[in-house]
Write a protein that holds these residues in place. Structure first.
Motif, PDB file in Angstrom:
ATOM      1  N   TRP A 116     -20.906  -0.153  33.537  1.00 19.05           N
ATOM      2  CA  TRP A 116     -20.500  -1.526  33.871  1.00 19.05           C
ATOM      3  C   TRP A 116     -19.047  -1.531  34.351  1.00 19.05           C
ATOM      4  O   TRP A 116     -18.711  -2.186  35.353  1.00 19.05           O
ATOM      5  N   LEU A 117     -18.186  -0.804  33.669  1.00 20.02           N
ATOM      6  CA  LEU A 117     -16.778  -0.725  34.071  1.00 20.02           C
ATOM      7  C   LEU A 117     -16.626   0.005  35.405  1.00 20.02           C
ATOM      8  O   LEU A 117     -15.833  -0.405  36.259  1.00 20.02           O
ATOM      9  N   VAL A 118     -17.386   1.092  35.591  1.00 19.50           N
ATOM     10  CA  VAL A 118     -17.342   1.823  36.859  1.00 19.50           C
ATOM     11  C   VAL A 118     -17.785   0.913  37.997  1.00 19.50           C
ATOM     12  O   VAL A 118     -17.164   0.877  39.069  1.00 19.50           O
ATOM     13  N   PHE A 119     -18.849   0.171  37.775  1.00 12.64           N
ATOM     14  CA  PHE A 119     -19.395  -0.735  38.785  1.00 12.64           C
ATOM     15  C   PHE A 119     -18.363  -1.765  39.221  1.00 12.64           C
ATOM     16  O   PHE A 119     -18.103  -1.961  40.416  1.00 12.64           O
ATOM     17  N   HIS A 120     -17.744  -2.437  38.242  1.00 11.98           N
ATOM     18  CA  HIS A 120     -16.808  -3.516  38.576  1.00 11.98           C
ATOM     19  C   HIS A 120     -15.481  -2.968  39.104  1.00 11.98           C
ATOM     20  O   HIS A 120     -14.845  -3.615  39.948  1.00 11.98           O
ATOM     21  N   SER A 121     -15.080  -1.807  38.659  1.00  9.62           N
ATOM     22  CA  SER A 121     -13.864  -1.198  39.214  1.00  9.62           C
ATOM     23  C   SER A 121     -14.079  -0.820  40.677  1.00  9.62           C
ATOM     24  O   SER A 121     -13.230  -1.076  41.537  1.00  9.62           O
ATOM     25  N   PHE A 122     -15.226  -0.213  40.958  1.00 11.03           N
ATOM     26  CA  PHE A 122     -15.559   0.170  42.339  1.00 11.03           C
ATOM     27  C   PHE A 122     -15.663  -1.067  43.233  1.00 11.03           C
ATOM     28  O   PHE A 122     -15.171  -1.072  44.369  1.00 11.03           O
ATOM     29  N   LEU A 156     -14.188  -3.957  42.751  1.00  9.16           N
ATOM     30  CA  LEU A 156     -12.866  -4.551  42.900  1.00  9.16           C
ATOM     31  C   LEU A 156     -12.055  -3.813  43.962  1.00  9.16           C
ATOM     32  O   LEU A 156     -11.329  -4.434  44.754  1.00  9.16           O
ATOM     33  N   ILE A 157     -12.191  -2.492  44.013  1.00  5.40           N
ATOM     34  CA  ILE A 157     -11.408  -1.671  44.943  1.00  5.40           C
ATOM     35  C   ILE A 157     -11.981  -1.710  46.352  1.00  5.40           C
ATOM     36  O   ILE A 157     -11.247  -1.833  47.340  1.00  5.40           O
ATOM     37  N   THR A 158     -13.317  -1.615  46.456  1.00  2.00           N
ATOM     38  CA  THR A 158     -13.951  -1.478  47.777  1.00  2.00           C
ATOM     39  C   THR A 158     -14.632  -2.738  48.279  1.00  2.00           C
ATOM     40  O   THR A 158     -14.932  -2.850  49.468  1.00  2.00           O
ATOM     41  N   GLY A 159     -14.914  -3.663  47.374  1.00  2.00           N
ATOM     42  CA  GLY A 159     -15.661  -4.851  47.764  1.00  2.00           C
ATOM     43  C   GLY A 159     -17.151  -4.593  47.889  1.00  2.00           C
ATOM     44  O   GLY A 159     -17.907  -5.457  48.342  1.00  2.00           O
ATOM     45  N   LYS A 160     -17.590  -3.400  47.481  1.00  2.00           N
ATOM     46  CA  LYS A 160     -19.001  -3.038  47.574  1.00  2.00           C
ATOM     47  C   LYS A 160     -19.555  -2.747  46.180  1.00  2.00           C
ATOM     48  O   LYS A 160     -18.809  -2.429  45.259  1.00  2.00           O
ATOM     49  N   GLU A 161     -20.886  -2.857  46.064  1.00  2.00           N
ATOM     50  CA  GLU A 161     -21.553  -2.543  44.811  1.00  2.00           C
ATOM     51  C   GLU A 161     -22.060  -1.110  44.871  1.00  2.00           C
ATOM     52  O   GLU A 161     -22.877  -0.769  45.725  1.00  2.00           O
ATOM     53  N   GLY A 162     -21.594  -0.258  43.963  1.00  2.00           N
ATOM     54  CA  GLY A 162     -21.937   1.157  44.021  1.00  2.00           C
ATOM     55  C   GLY A 162     -23.223   1.518  43.303  1.00  2.00           C
ATOM     56  O   GLY A 162     -23.777   2.582  43.528  1.00  2.00           O
TER      57      GLY A 162
END
Length: 289
Positions: A193-199, A201-207
């Motif tokens: 969940w943290l990896v998802f929202h950090s990614f 926030l940085i890229t604007g994409k859902e990883g």
């Protein structure tokens, strides 16, 4: 009772029986992999129609058992003799008995894979509750892997019960203690969940999808929090290698997402069978123990 005692005292027979049973389960998993996403889509459409005030009258039943399996080309109903795992495919020459249309090689491969992995679990755990749970986890991971490959979807109807069943097994400390199981479920979900929202926030994409969070939470519930680093690292490594290979060999366009669930499932299964040895080897290499 005599047969059960024979299985307990004859490991080779137990492994053979479990492997055979795994072949049968693999045939059923083919049904789950194909039908469950269709059942979910039908349910979503019915809910949307109901919200929009449209007619949502029931259509022809479509479940894991209804209608009977049939050839997608000619509609030939597959008989029991034509549905024997692996063997029927070989005897039919990989073709429909009636119209001779090719049968996808994937079906016998999934059956064989399920049988093989089931046999390995039986060899690793022996006649024990840990083996029963390991088989259930293995079969669930196989179904999740191929559904995710096909649809980029990890159904809640599999991941959520899997999480709770893992906790139930560990009420009796089958794989780890209850505290480690609960912490593993929480940490597994929150890590991705943290990896998802950090990614994002940085890229604007859902990883990745939320199904990945639930799958890692389920693996944490089964194996405990201490196995999560190994699962995440191994799944990331395998995913990176395969993803780069697909792009390099031009079998996959860069803008098409690659599902992460199969890599999590693979790493989780490896941790189930050899995780203790992997963790011990890593800790010794790192000089921690």
């Amino acid at each position: 009772m005599a047969f059960i005692e024979l299985l307990q005292t004859t490991p080779s027979l137990f492994i053979a029986v479990v492997t055979f049973w795994g072949l049968l389960v693999g045939s059923f998993l083919n049904v789950v992999i194909y039908r469950l996403p269709i059942m979910m889509e039908r349910e979503w459409r019915a809910q949307c129609n109901e919200l929009n005030g449209k007619d949502s009258s029931p259509i022809e039943p479509f479940t894991l058992s209804i209608p009977r399996s049939r050839c997608p080309q000619c509609g030939h109903v597959i008989t029991a003799l034509e549905n024997v795992p692996v063997i029927s495919y070989l005897l039919l020459g990989g073709k429909c008995k009636q119209c001779k249309a090719a049968i996808a090689k994937r079906y016998p491969l999934i059956e064989a894979l399920t049988g093989l992995l089931s046999g390995i679990v039986a060899w690793q755990f022996g006649f024990d509750w840990a083996c029963a749970g390991g088989l259930l986890l293995t079969w669930s991971l196989i179904a999740l892997t191929f559904i995710d490959v096909d649809h980029q979807l990890l159904p809640d109807s599999i991941t959520l019960p899997l999480l709770w069943v893992g906790i139930v097994f560990n009420l009796f400390a089958v794989y780890t203690d209850l505290q480690s199981s609960v912490i593993g479920a929480i940490a597994g979900y929150m890590t991705l969940w943290l990896v998802f929202h950090s990614f994002k926030l940085i890229t604007g994409k859902e990883g990745m999808g939320y199904g990945d969070f639930k799958l890692l939470a389920a693996l944490g519930a089964w194996l405990g929090w201490s196995f999560l680093p190994s699962i995440v690292l191994l799944s990331s490594l395998v995913g990176a290698v395969i993803g780069i290979a697909l792009v390099v060999f031009r079998q996959h366009q860069r803008d098409i997402p690659i599902p992460f669930g199969p890599y999590l499932a693979t790493a989780g299964w490896i941790a189930l069978v050899w995780g203790e040895a992997i963790n011990t080897t890593y800790l010794n290499w790192a000089g921690i123990s």
